[in-house]
Design an enzyme around this catalytic site. Structure first.
Site, PDB file in Angstrom:
ATOM      1  N   ARG A 100       0.820  -1.211   0.000  1.00 16.09           N
ATOM      2  CA  ARG A 100       0.000   0.000   0.000  1.00 16.09           C
ATOM      3  C   ARG A 100       0.856   1.265   0.000  1.00 16.09           C
ATOM      4  NH1 ARG A 100      -4.625   0.587   4.400  1.00 16.09           N
ATOM      5  NH2 ARG A 100      -2.840   1.060   5.729  1.00 16.09           N
ATOM      6  N   LYS A 203      -2.420   6.928   1.658  1.00 21.33           N
ATOM      7  CA  LYS A 203      -2.214   7.356   3.052  1.00 21.33           C
ATOM      8  C   LYS A 203      -1.245   8.537   3.056  1.00 21.33           C
ATOM      9  CE  LYS A 203      -2.105   4.880   7.439  1.00 21.33           C
ATOM     10  NZ  LYS A 203      -3.330   5.402   8.019  1.00 21.33           N
ATOM     11  N   GLU A 239     -16.012   6.963   4.772  1.00 22.33           N
ATOM     12  CA  GLU A 239     -15.338   6.253   5.861  1.00 22.33           C
ATOM     13  C   GLU A 239     -15.431   7.018   7.168  1.00 22.33           C
ATOM     14  OE1 GLU A 239     -11.199   5.375   5.128  1.00 22.33           O
ATOM     15  OE2 GLU A 239     -10.951   7.181   3.957  1.00 22.33           O
TER      16      GLU A 239
HETATM   17  N1  PLP Z   1      -9.052   4.838   6.603  1.00 20.49           N
HETATM   18  C1  PLP Z   1      -8.186   5.765   6.993  1.00 20.49           C
HETATM   19  C2  PLP Z   1      -8.410   7.165   6.562  1.00 20.49           C
HETATM   20  C3  PLP Z   1      -7.094   5.412   7.800  1.00 20.49           C
HETATM   21  O1  PLP Z   1      -6.227   6.323   8.218  1.00 20.49           O
HETATM   22  C4  PLP Z   1      -6.935   4.069   8.192  1.00 20.49           C
HETATM   23  C5  PLP Z   1      -5.793   3.674   8.996  1.00 20.49           C
HETATM   24  O2  PLP Z   1      -4.844   3.145   8.541  1.00 20.49           O
HETATM   25  C6  PLP Z   1      -7.872   3.133   7.754  1.00 20.49           C
HETATM   26  C7  PLP Z   1      -8.914   3.554   6.963  1.00 20.49           C
HETATM   27  C8  PLP Z   1      -7.754   1.704   8.125  1.00 20.49           C
HETATM   28  O3  PLP Z   1      -6.791   1.059   7.344  1.00 20.49           O
HETATM   29  P1  PLP Z   1      -6.016  -0.198   7.908  1.00 20.49           P
HETATM   30  O4  PLP Z   1      -7.030  -1.193   8.284  1.00 20.49           O
HETATM   31  O5  PLP Z   1      -5.186  -0.650   6.769  1.00 20.49           O
HETATM   32  O6  PLP Z   1      -5.219   0.263   9.052  1.00 20.49           O
HETATM   33  C1  COI Z   2      -4.090   3.284  11.660  1.00 19.38           C
HETATM   34  O1  COI Z   2      -5.153   2.723  11.890  1.00 19.38           O
HETATM   35  O2  COI Z   2      -3.024   2.683  11.608  1.00 19.38           O
HETATM   36  C2  COI Z   2      -4.044   4.700  11.386  1.00 19.38           C
HETATM   37  O3  COI Z   2      -3.162   5.104  10.700  1.00 19.38           O
HETATM   38  C3  COI Z   2      -5.056   5.548  11.971  1.00 19.38           C
HETATM   39  C4  COI Z   2      -4.556   6.843  12.542  1.00 19.38           C
HETATM   40  C5  COI Z   2      -3.835   6.706  13.826  1.00 19.38           C
HETATM   41  C6  COI Z   2      -3.932   7.734  11.546  1.00 19.38           C
END
Ligand code: PLP
Ligand code: COI
Length: 359
Positions: A100, A203, A239
């Site tokens: 990612r 991200k 989201e």
């Molecule tokens: N959406 C956003 C905007 C986020 O910052 C995160 C955190 O990483 C997620 C979703 C969840 O993604 P993940 O499950 O890969 O941590």
């Molecule tokens: C995560 O879930 O890892 C995130 O990045 C969320 C937040 C702390 C930015």
């Protein structure tokens, strides 16, 4: 000796000594920053990635004209390491995060970090900070935060030629202080965190800057997060703050399909676990009105895990969608949460090969 230490502390500065000499209260950690022994760094210069550096410094030396400071060339990741029932350390979905951050890099024209380099650096920084991986049963984990920045000096708006990739780690507890207890979230239309064809699928630090005002407003009103609508039409669910959103409707797992959200690795994992449990999964547009028909809802992400939602308040229309009638997490959310945690902690077989064991 208070903290179990298998690695000699590499840092002798006073701040670290305080952490070392005092037992960390593992089961009451918040989602905050605690200094650890070291971080790892690697720079891209002259067209190639250099050697991995282990650093005990918590700061970096940066050119005042670096592109990350002026034009937002900053991307990051978030993943976790867990101490398992068998004492082993497992990093959850390392490769997915490596892939990612490559997409994020391409998205804002940064140099992608090769999967092998990402993997080697994650393993190294976790191993070197092994004593900060919270004990099994504490509910806490070691949060791993890789980040990449453009570092070359430039005043014109164009991508940097040089990049720095850093991974820091810090032990954390739950993202929402309530833990696995339903919280209220809200919908508001006065702010968008991303544009319809913008950077939401990556991200990128700037997305989070754009979410701060809405987030602070929601917190001041007593909500744990903002449930964003799609920025183009404001019709569909996007989201939930720094997490994806899923709901259970007619026994099915439904989650938004949208080009302005981050493809959450936790959501992807939960969808797989739902299918494993015989639950149908639908990734599609979810009109806001459909919230009146759902049985359960949760915010899901690395930090949030699966945080159940009690009520969704639409601040503009005044409509309140009561999701949890009794204030308790729903049965499907609970089962999915337990399954995910069990795999992360090595209590259940890792049938999908999601864990990387740190030897
Ligand atoms: N959406 C956003 C905007 C986020 O910052 C995160 C955190 O990483 C997620 C979703 C969840 O993604 P993940 O499950 O890969 O941590
Ligand atoms: C995560 O879930 O890892 C995130 O990045 C969320 C937040 C702390 C930015």
């Amino acid at each position: 000796k208070v903290i179990d230490s298998t690695v000699e502390p590499v840092c002798s500065c006073l701040k670290h000594k305080i952490v070392m000499d005092k037992e960390l209260d593992w089961s009451h950690l918040s989602f905050g920053y605690i200094p650890t022994d070291c971080n790892v760094r690697c720079c891209f210069r002259d067209g190639k990635w250099g050697d991995i550096e282990v650093s005990q410094s918590e700061t970096i030396d940066l050119h005042i004209a670096a592109t990350c400071l002026h034009y937002g060339q900053e991307i990051f990741e978030g993943l976790k390491a867990f101490r398992g029932k068998d004492g082993k350390i497992r990093v959850f979905r390392l490769e997915e995060n490596a892939r990612r951050i490559i997409e994020s890099a391409k998205g804002i024209m940064m140099e992608p970090v090769p999967v092998e380099l990402f993997t080697e650096m994650v393993k190294k920084v976790v191993k070197l900070n092994e004593r900060f991986v919270p004990p099994y049963g504490s509910g806490a984990s070691l949060y791993i935060r890789p980040l990449e920045i453009g570092i070359s000096a430039q005043v014109g708006v164009k991508p940097a030629k040089e990049y720095m990739f850093i991974i820091l780690v810090t032990p954390v507890g739950p993202y929402f202080k309530e833990g696995f207890k339903p919280t209220n979230i809200c919908v508001m239309r006065e702010f968008d965190r991303v544009a319809p064809k913008g950077t939401g699928r990556w991200k990128v630090g700037g997305n989070y800057a754009a979410s701060l005002e809405a987030g602070e407003k929601a917190h001041s009103l007593g909500y744990s997060a903002v449930l964003y609508l799609d920025p183009k039409e404001k019709k569909y669910i996007d989201e939930c703050g720094p997490a994806n959103f899923f709901a259970i409707k007619d026994g099915k797992y439904i989650t938004p399909a949208s080009e302005s959200i981050l493809p959450s690795i936790t959501n992807k994992s939960l969808m797989q676990l739902a299918r494993d449990m015989g639950i149908e999964v639908e990734a599609r547009h979810i009109p806001i009105e459909e919230l009146a028909e759902i049985e359960e809802a949760a915010a899901c992400g690395t930090a949030a895990v699966a945080s159940p939602v009690a009520e969704i308040d639409d601040l503009d229309t005044g409509i309140k969608y009561v999701v949890s009638k009794d204030g308790q997490p729903g049965p499907v959310t609970t089962a999915l949460y337990n399954r995910l945690r069990a795999i992360q902690l090595g209590e259940e077989p890792d049938v999908h090969g999601w864990n990387t064991i740190i030897d």
